[in-house]
Design an enzyme around this catalytic site. Structure first.
Site, PDB file in Angstrom:
ATOM      1  N   HIS A 252       0.878  -1.202   0.000  1.00 28.56           N
ATOM      2  CA  HIS A 252       0.000   0.000   0.000  1.00 28.56           C
ATOM      3  C   HIS A 252       0.902   1.235   0.000  1.00 28.56           C
ATOM      4  O   HIS A 252       0.781   2.080   0.894  1.00 28.56           O
ATOM      5  CB  HIS A 252      -0.884   0.081   1.250  1.00 28.56           C
ATOM      6  CG  HIS A 252      -1.965  -0.939   1.329  1.00 28.56           C
ATOM      7  ND1 HIS A 252      -2.508  -1.340   2.517  1.00 28.56           N
ATOM      8  CD2 HIS A 252      -2.641  -1.600   0.366  1.00 28.56           C
ATOM      9  CE1 HIS A 252      -3.461  -2.231   2.301  1.00 28.56           C
ATOM     10  NE2 HIS A 252      -3.556  -2.400   0.986  1.00 28.56           N
TER      11      HIS A 252
ATOM     12  N   HIS B  80     -11.872  -8.089  -6.519  1.00 37.16           N
ATOM     13  CA  HIS B  80     -11.569  -6.866  -5.754  1.00 37.16           C
ATOM     14  C   HIS B  80     -10.684  -6.026  -6.651  1.00 37.16           C
ATOM     15  O   HIS B  80      -9.849  -6.562  -7.381  1.00 37.16           O
ATOM     16  CB  HIS B  80     -10.869  -7.308  -4.464  1.00 37.16           C
ATOM     17  CG  HIS B  80     -10.236  -6.243  -3.642  1.00 37.16           C
ATOM     18  ND1 HIS B  80     -10.821  -5.037  -3.375  1.00 37.16           N
ATOM     19  CD2 HIS B  80      -9.042  -6.239  -2.958  1.00 37.16           C
ATOM     20  CE1 HIS B  80     -10.024  -4.330  -2.584  1.00 37.16           C
ATOM     21  NE2 HIS B  80      -8.945  -5.034  -2.329  1.00 37.16           N
TER      22      HIS B  80
ATOM     23  N   GLU C  17      -8.361  -3.574  -5.978  1.00 37.67           N
ATOM     24  CA  GLU C  17      -7.058  -2.995  -5.626  1.00 37.67           C
ATOM     25  C   GLU C  17      -5.999  -3.517  -6.593  1.00 37.67           C
ATOM     26  O   GLU C  17      -6.027  -4.684  -7.004  1.00 37.67           O
ATOM     27  CB  GLU C  17      -6.686  -3.334  -4.168  1.00 37.67           C
ATOM     28  CG  GLU C  17      -6.672  -2.069  -3.313  1.00 37.67           C
ATOM     29  CD  GLU C  17      -6.115  -2.267  -1.923  1.00 37.67           C
ATOM     30  OE1 GLU C  17      -6.593  -3.157  -1.218  1.00 37.67           O
ATOM     31  OE2 GLU C  17      -5.217  -1.491  -1.544  1.00 37.67           O
TER      32      GLU C  17
ATOM     33  N   ASP D  79      -3.087  -4.638  -6.605  1.00 36.26           N
ATOM     34  CA  ASP D  79      -2.279  -5.846  -6.410  1.00 36.26           C
ATOM     35  C   ASP D  79      -2.978  -7.065  -7.001  1.00 36.26           C
ATOM     36  O   ASP D  79      -2.343  -8.090  -7.241  1.00 36.26           O
ATOM     37  CB  ASP D  79      -1.928  -6.066  -4.929  1.00 36.26           C
ATOM     38  CG  ASP D  79      -3.101  -5.965  -3.993  1.00 36.26           C
ATOM     39  OD1 ASP D  79      -4.014  -5.169  -4.246  1.00 36.26           O
ATOM     40  OD2 ASP D  79      -3.120  -6.691  -2.975  1.00 36.26           O
TER      41      ASP D  79
ATOM     42  N   HIS E  46     -12.058  -6.625   2.388  1.00 37.04           N
ATOM     43  CA  HIS E  46     -11.928  -5.463   3.240  1.00 37.04           C
ATOM     44  C   HIS E  46     -12.331  -4.156   2.543  1.00 37.04           C
ATOM     45  O   HIS E  46     -12.189  -3.086   3.145  1.00 37.04           O
ATOM     46  CB  HIS E  46     -10.479  -5.357   3.746  1.00 37.04           C
ATOM     47  CG  HIS E  46      -9.473  -5.011   2.679  1.00 37.04           C
ATOM     48  ND1 HIS E  46      -8.694  -3.878   2.778  1.00 37.04           N
ATOM     49  CD2 HIS E  46      -9.148  -5.576   1.507  1.00 37.04           C
ATOM     50  CE1 HIS E  46      -7.903  -3.793   1.734  1.00 37.04           C
ATOM     51  NE2 HIS E  46      -8.159  -4.808   0.939  1.00 37.04           N
TER      52      HIS E  46
ATOM     53  N   ASP F  41      -8.693 -11.173  -0.555  1.00 40.37           N
ATOM     54  CA  ASP F  41      -7.805 -10.783   0.550  1.00 40.37           C
ATOM     55  C   ASP F  41      -8.101 -11.528   1.858  1.00 40.37           C
ATOM     56  O   ASP F  41      -7.182 -11.718   2.679  1.00 40.37           O
ATOM     57  CB  ASP F  41      -7.928  -9.275   0.811  1.00 40.37           C
ATOM     58  CG  ASP F  41      -7.128  -8.449  -0.183  1.00 40.37           C
ATOM     59  OD1 ASP F  41      -6.032  -8.877  -0.570  1.00 40.37           O
ATOM     60  OD2 ASP F  41      -7.609  -7.366  -0.564  1.00 40.37           O
TER      61      ASP F  41
ATOM     62  N   TYR G  61      -1.688  -9.527   9.367  1.00 37.49           N
ATOM     63  CA  TYR G  61      -2.582  -9.149   8.259  1.00 37.49           C
ATOM     64  C   TYR G  61      -3.966  -8.810   8.814  1.00 37.49           C
ATOM     65  O   TYR G  61      -4.559  -7.785   8.488  1.00 37.49           O
ATOM     66  CB  TYR G  61      -2.636 -10.357   7.332  1.00 37.49           C
ATOM     67  CG  TYR G  61      -3.307 -10.205   5.995  1.00 37.49           C
ATOM     68  CD1 TYR G  61      -2.547  -9.967   4.852  1.00 37.49           C
ATOM     69  CD2 TYR G  61      -4.667 -10.384   5.842  1.00 37.49           C
ATOM     70  CE1 TYR G  61      -3.137  -9.901   3.608  1.00 37.49           C
ATOM     71  CE2 TYR G  61      -5.264 -10.320   4.602  1.00 37.49           C
ATOM     72  CZ  TYR G  61      -4.498 -10.075   3.484  1.00 37.49           C
ATOM     73  OH  TYR G  61      -5.079 -10.011   2.252  1.00 37.49           O
TER      74      TYR G  61
ATOM     75  N   HIS H 134      -3.348 -13.711  -1.306  1.00 32.87           N
ATOM     76  CA  HIS H 134      -1.970 -13.502  -0.820  1.00 32.87           C
ATOM     77  C   HIS H 134      -1.570 -14.685   0.057  1.00 32.87           C
ATOM     78  O   HIS H 134      -2.375 -15.163   0.866  1.00 32.87           O
ATOM     79  CB  HIS H 134      -1.856 -12.252   0.066  1.00 32.87           C
ATOM     80  CG  HIS H 134      -2.161 -10.968  -0.629  1.00 32.87           C
ATOM     81  ND1 HIS H 134      -1.357 -10.427  -1.597  1.00 32.87           N
ATOM     82  CD2 HIS H 134      -3.188 -10.103  -0.462  1.00 32.87           C
ATOM     83  CE1 HIS H 134      -1.885  -9.283  -2.004  1.00 32.87           C
ATOM     84  NE2 HIS H 134      -2.991  -9.060  -1.340  1.00 32.87           N
TER      85      HIS H 134
HETATM   86 FE1  FEO Z   1      -7.090  -5.193  -0.915  1.00 29.09          FE
HETATM   87 FE2  FEO Z   1      -4.644  -7.452  -1.615  1.00 29.09          FE
HETATM   88  O1  FEO Z   1      -5.655  -5.908  -1.866  1.00 29.09           O
END
Ligand code: FEO
Length: 396
Positions: free
Chosen positions: A23, A79, A81, A83, A145, A164, A192, A225
């Site tokens: 982030h 999602h 984001e 990544d 999230h 996530d 995390y 992840h």
């Molecule tokens: Fe909310 Fe792994 O990005």
């Protein structure tokens, strides 16, 4: 190296061994991370999530080992984001007729990131897409999230891909939970949870209940992840339930910064008071300590004691980030206290106490201030503060 995680399901993601901040620079990742992407081969071909864009070439090479990307029919973006969605434009160039499947909120965020005219399909909880022999079933997971977060479940193989949720920033040589060091795995899973999911803890048990109420078998939990949970996969869901309750342990965390050691001496005297009452404590000098590691400790402990000298009518700026997180992460079931040294105006304790009130952390006792270097009486007052914090920690 691509890995088969179930019949016709391949991990085609990448491991990022080098990343130490995530982030931007918001989150420390001492053990790296992985960006997990799953390729499903059936009559129709589906790709669940992609990877962060700097890794797109490696990702495409993985993808091509299994399939010609032009043959992909569905790209599920659980999602938005970057990544997970970063390589989406590259993938969509190769399969321009594929449909990008998103949650309803993803229908806002994916176009917001990429401003592209792709075929999009927004799905809601319970919606299904048939791939031939198997179906994909979707479960919206807002605020786990982000508002657009979604879980994808594959029938037949019973693989849940919750993005996530249940992840860890943990780069590993092997892909599965039973192949890695369990202490490291749980350290990273907790860090995390504490740093990302704590504010949404009230939603976690509801989402787990919702998943269980679908009465579908879950043989594999494959997050976006870290490692994939194939051995006793529900262990992480059950652990999340425990973490979501935020029942802290009877210990204290003392966070401080210091200019000329006065506030440090006060911090240590508070520790003496806690020790005298048999309450374990950890003491962190925030100018030299990783903020995210400390927040994991804050998550675990009931008592949070914060100290700073007064500087420019405020606190030392090294404390500001952790104080912001203390508010944003909305920790529950804590007690707090403040302390600090000063030379002239001396606002430090009042500012910290006001901040604890804004974080809804009740005070265990009134804070202690010491002018210039602490006297023996000041240190006795600090020790007494430690004893009062210990009593509040032991209460209930
Ligand atoms: Fe909310 Fe792994 O990005």
């Amino acid at each position: 190296m691509i890995t088969k995680i179930a019949e016709n399901v391949h991990w085609v993601g990448v491991v990022d061994w080098s990343i130490r901040h995530f982030h931007g620079y918001e989150l420390s990742t001492h053990r790296g991370t992985s960006y997990n992407s799953y390729l499903i081969l059936d009559d129709k071909i589906a790709l669940v999530d992609t990877v962060w864009n700097p890794f797109r070439d490696e990702f495409l090479a993985n993808l091509r080992e299994v399939v010609d990307p032009s043959k992909i029919d569905y790209v599920i973006a659980n999602h938005s984001e970057p990544d997970h969605s970063g390589a989406l434009p590259t993938v969509m160039q190769l399969c321009p007729n594929a449909t990008v499947v998103v949650s309803k909120r993803g229908a806002e965020s994916i176009p917001g990131h990429y401003h592209a005219k792709w075929n999009m399909k927004a799905v809601a909880t319970g919606d299904r897409i048939s791939l031939g022999k198997h179906e994909l079933v979707f479960v919206e997971a807002p605020m786990l999230h982000w508002p657009d977060s979604m879980f994808t479940y594959m029938t037949g193989t019973n693989v849940l891909m919750p993005n996530d949720a249940f992840g860890q920033h943990y780069a590993t040589a092997f892909r599965f939970n039973d192949q890695v060091d369990q202490e490291e795995l749980y350290e990273e899973a907790l860090k995390y949870y504490a740093n990302i999911l704590t504010p949404f803890s009230h939603l976690v048990p509801k989402k787990i209940d919702e998943l269980l109420s679908l009465k579908v078998p879950v043989d594999v939990i494959a997050p976006s992840h870290g490692v994939i949970w194939r051995k006793d996969p529900l262990q992480i869901a059950n652990t999340y339930r425990t973490w979501a309750a935020q029942i802290p342990s009877r210990q204290a965390i003392i966070l401080f910064d210091t200019m000329w050691q006065a506030t440090r001496l006060m911090a240590e005297a508070i520790g003496d008071g806690l020790e005298a009452e048999n309450v374990p404590f950890k003491l962190y000098h925030m100018a030299v300590t990783d903020r995210n590691d400390v927040l994991t400790e804050v998550f675990k402990a009931k008592g949070i004691v914060i100290g700073s000298p007064t500087l420019n009518n405020g606190l030392l700026p090294t404390l500001t980030p952790v104080l912001e997180d203390l508010k944003g992460l909305k920790f529950k079931n804590k007690v707090g206290a403040a302390f600090g040294s000063y030379g002239w105006s001396g606002e430090c304790v009042k500012i910290i106490e006001e901040h604890l009130a804004a974080c809804k952390i009740p005070l265990a006792a009134e804070g202690v201030r010491a002018k210039w270097q602490p006297t023996a009486d000041d240190l006795k007052a600090c020790e007494a503060l430690g004893r009062k914090v210990a009593a509040a920690i032991k209460a209930e």
